[in-house]
Scaffold this motif. Structure first.
Motif, PDB file in Angstrom:
ATOM      1  N   LEU A   1      -6.591  -0.664  -5.398  1.00 36.12           N
ATOM      2  CA  LEU A   1      -5.905  -0.266  -4.173  1.00 36.12           C
ATOM      3  C   LEU A   1      -6.424   1.081  -3.677  1.00 36.12           C
ATOM      4  O   LEU A   1      -6.844   1.937  -4.470  1.00 36.12           O
ATOM      5  CB  LEU A   1      -4.397  -0.163  -4.411  1.00 36.12           C
ATOM      6  N   ASN A   2      -6.392   1.247  -2.369  1.00 38.74           N
ATOM      7  CA  ASN A   2      -6.698   2.542  -1.766  1.00 38.74           C
ATOM      8  C   ASN A   2      -5.525   3.496  -1.973  1.00 38.74           C
ATOM      9  O   ASN A   2      -4.437   3.091  -2.408  1.00 38.74           O
ATOM     10  CB  ASN A   2      -6.981   2.373  -0.273  1.00 38.74           C
TER      11      ASN A   2
ATOM     12  N   GLY B   1      -2.213   2.490  -0.585  1.00 35.77           N
ATOM     13  CA  GLY B   1      -1.575   1.293  -1.120  1.00 35.77           C
ATOM     14  C   GLY B   1      -2.132  -0.019  -0.616  1.00 35.77           C
ATOM     15  O   GLY B   1      -1.666  -1.087  -1.024  1.00 35.77           O
ATOM     16  N   THR B   2      -3.127   0.014   0.248  1.00 36.77           N
ATOM     17  CA  THR B   2      -3.745  -1.210   0.751  1.00 36.77           C
ATOM     18  C   THR B   2      -4.865  -1.666  -0.193  1.00 36.77           C
ATOM     19  O   THR B   2      -5.348  -0.899  -1.026  1.00 36.77           O
ATOM     20  CB  THR B   2      -4.331  -1.006   2.159  1.00 36.77           C
ATOM     21  N   LEU B   3      -5.280  -2.920  -0.053  1.00 33.83           N
ATOM     22  CA  LEU B   3      -6.349  -3.456  -0.877  1.00 33.83           C
ATOM     23  C   LEU B   3      -7.662  -2.740  -0.585  1.00 33.83           C
ATOM     24  O   LEU B   3      -8.023  -2.524   0.580  1.00 33.83           O
ATOM     25  CB  LEU B   3      -6.506  -4.952  -0.615  1.00 33.83           C
ATOM     26  N   ASN B   4      -8.394  -2.402  -1.625  1.00 33.77           N
ATOM     27  CA  ASN B   4      -9.714  -1.802  -1.498  1.00 33.77           C
ATOM     28  C   ASN B   4     -10.721  -2.903  -1.174  1.00 33.77           C
ATOM     29  O   ASN B   4     -11.454  -3.392  -2.043  1.00 33.77           O
ATOM     30  CB  ASN B   4     -10.082  -1.089  -2.794  1.00 33.77           C
TER      31      ASN B   4
ATOM     32  N   TYR C   1      -6.153  -8.284 -10.458  1.00 32.40           N
ATOM     33  CA  TYR C   1      -6.595  -8.693  -9.122  1.00 32.40           C
ATOM     34  C   TYR C   1      -6.485 -10.212  -9.015  1.00 32.40           C
ATOM     35  O   TYR C   1      -7.226 -10.955  -9.659  1.00 32.40           O
ATOM     36  CB  TYR C   1      -8.033  -8.249  -8.878  1.00 32.40           C
TER      37      TYR C   1
ATOM     38  N   ASN D   1      -1.294  -0.346 -10.245  1.00 28.63           N
ATOM     39  CA  ASN D   1      -2.499  -0.329  -9.405  1.00 28.63           C
ATOM     40  C   ASN D   1      -3.165  -1.704  -9.342  1.00 28.63           C
ATOM     41  O   ASN D   1      -4.360  -1.857  -9.568  1.00 28.63           O
ATOM     42  CB  ASN D   1      -3.500   0.716  -9.918  1.00 28.63           C
TER      43      ASN D   1
ATOM     44  N   TYR E   1      -3.334  -5.782  -7.367  1.00 28.30           N
ATOM     45  CA  TYR E   1      -3.173  -6.573  -6.142  1.00 28.30           C
ATOM     46  C   TYR E   1      -2.939  -8.013  -6.559  1.00 28.30           C
ATOM     47  O   TYR E   1      -3.781  -8.633  -7.217  1.00 28.30           O
ATOM     48  CB  TYR E   1      -4.422  -6.469  -5.272  1.00 28.30           C
TER      49      TYR E   1
ATOM     50  N   ASN F   1       1.925  -1.287  -7.082  1.00 33.70           N
ATOM     51  CA  ASN F   1       1.120  -2.476  -6.830  1.00 33.70           C
ATOM     52  C   ASN F   1       1.334  -2.942  -5.397  1.00 33.70           C
ATOM     53  O   ASN F   1       2.245  -2.494  -4.702  1.00 33.70           O
ATOM     54  CB  ASN F   1       1.511  -3.598  -7.792  1.00 33.70           C
ATOM     55  N   LEU F   2       0.512  -3.884  -4.972  1.00 31.52           N
ATOM     56  CA  LEU F   2       0.713  -4.583  -3.707  1.00 31.52           C
ATOM     57  C   LEU F   2       0.884  -6.058  -4.049  1.00 31.52           C
ATOM     58  O   LEU F   2      -0.048  -6.697  -4.546  1.00 31.52           O
ATOM     59  CB  LEU F   2      -0.463  -4.370  -2.768  1.00 31.52           C
TER      60      LEU F   2
ATOM     61  N   SER G   1       6.511  -0.903  -6.252  1.00 30.81           N
ATOM     62  CA  SER G   1       5.438  -1.569  -5.510  1.00 30.81           C
ATOM     63  C   SER G   1       5.920  -2.060  -4.154  1.00 30.81           C
ATOM     64  O   SER G   1       7.110  -2.308  -3.944  1.00 30.81           O
ATOM     65  CB  SER G   1       4.919  -2.772  -6.312  1.00 30.81           C
TER      66      SER G   1
END
Length: 339
Positions: free
Chosen positions: A14-15, A18-21, A65, A92, A94, A121-122, A149
């Motif tokens: 994650l960035n 909190g968004t997906l990298n 992931y 951390n 997704y 987490n997301l 999260s």
């Protein structure tokens, strides 16, 4: 299974926001959840549910992931049946699946989960039953767990900080600090929706000594600080919410409550739903916003729903609309609310 060390699966999933990298997503190792569950021709099939025990030993699993919009039962564990998960943190990570998506367990049939954390987490679902700890909780105990999260659903769903959809069982001493959002359906700081379930026995859900401080946002339908909504579907359901409080903002298009968003009677039988809210309150930071049915404790009581509210109070801000109230926003004639 006992963890002796932290486990790093992927770095920087994650960035910082909190968004997906997404820039590095192609390099991440896809996690295959423990236990196998399938969804074939609209039939749930838990062919190889995990039935063992995991002692996390206060260790952390980082960088899970899962990125599969058709994945059924996504999480660290796909499906748990009769086992025990304890003293474990997932961080951390997704986790994106279609339905039954949770930070720890996608679908919990009868297991017990103690002292587990979903941390930063997301967790995203493309359909329904999305939770910070458990996506769908059929029975068993979730105790001493918390979520920080973000839990989100892209479509009609039940999204909750601890459990997305609960049909029986106990939540004890849990809390949520994460943002809970869904485009349509039910959103709750602790549980998105409690309901009986077609084909099962009567349902009994208990939530005790728990609280929410995260914001809950539902674009269309019901939101609650503790439970988004309660529904009966062909069987009797009883929900007890005891010694719990909300201190997060709760917003919905309609039916928003500091403790419970809505009591939605759907069964043909009379009074097949009972909700007891006892020794619980909506705190000063618990701002309640919706266009219909704003209540400090419950947003709306519908049809043959029965609710008992004992020793409850509200000190949060309630948006002033025609159907708003310090305790209950809107009550239909057929509903029976006592307090």
């Amino acid at each position: 299974i006992v963890l002796n060390n932290d486990i790093l699966i992927n770095e920087n999933v994650l960035n910082e926001d909190g968004t997906l990298n997404e820039a590095n997503a192609s390099t991440f190792v896809q996690w295959e959840p423990i236990g196998v569950a399938t969804y074939i021709n609209s039939v749930q099939n838990y062919v190889s549910a995990f039935k063992g025990n995991i002692d996390g030993n206060n260790k952390t699993i980082l960088g899970i992931y899962v990125n599969n919009e058709t994945k059924f039962c996504a999480g660290l564990i796909s499906c748990l049946e009769g086992g025990r998960i304890q003293d474990l943190k997932v961080s951390n990570s997704y986790i994106y699946g279609e339905r039954f998506v949770g930070g720890i367990v996608g679908a919990n049939l009868s297991g017990n989960i103690y002292n587990c954390t979903s941390d930063d987490n997301l967790i995203v679902g493309n359909s329904f039953r999305i939770g910070g700890i458990v996506g769908w909780h059929s029975s068993g105990i979730v105790k001493d767990c918390y979520n920080t999260s973000k839990v989100a659903s892209n479509t009609k769903s039940e999204s909750g900080g601890i459990i997305g959809h609960m049909t029986s069982g106990i939540v004890d001493n849990c809390y949520n600090l994460g943002v809970i959002s869904t485009s349509e359906g039910y959103g709750g700081g602790i549980v998105g929706r409690c309901s009986s379930y077609a084909g099962e026995e009567d349902s009994y859900c208990k939530i005790i000594d728990s609280y929410n401080k995260g914001n809950v946002v539902v674009n269309l339908n019901c939101a609650g600080g503790i439970v988004g909504g309660v529904t009966d579907e062909s069987h009797y359901i009883q929900v007890d919410i005891i010694n719990s409080y909300n201190a997060g903002a709760v917003a919905a298009s309609a039916r928003a409550g500091g403790i419970c968003g809505a009591l939605n009677h759907q069964s043909v039988s009379s009074y097949s739903m009972k909700v007891n809210i006892i020794n619980s309150y909506n705190a000063e930071n618990g701002e309640i916003l919706s266009s219909e049915g704003n209540g400090g404790i419950a947003g709306r009581g519908l049809d043959n729903a029965f609710a008992n509210l004992a020793n409850v109070y509200n000190v949060g801000t309630i948006e002033d609309i025609s159907t708003s109230g310090g305790i209950v926003g809107k009550v239909y004639e057929e509903a029976n609310l006592e307090y």
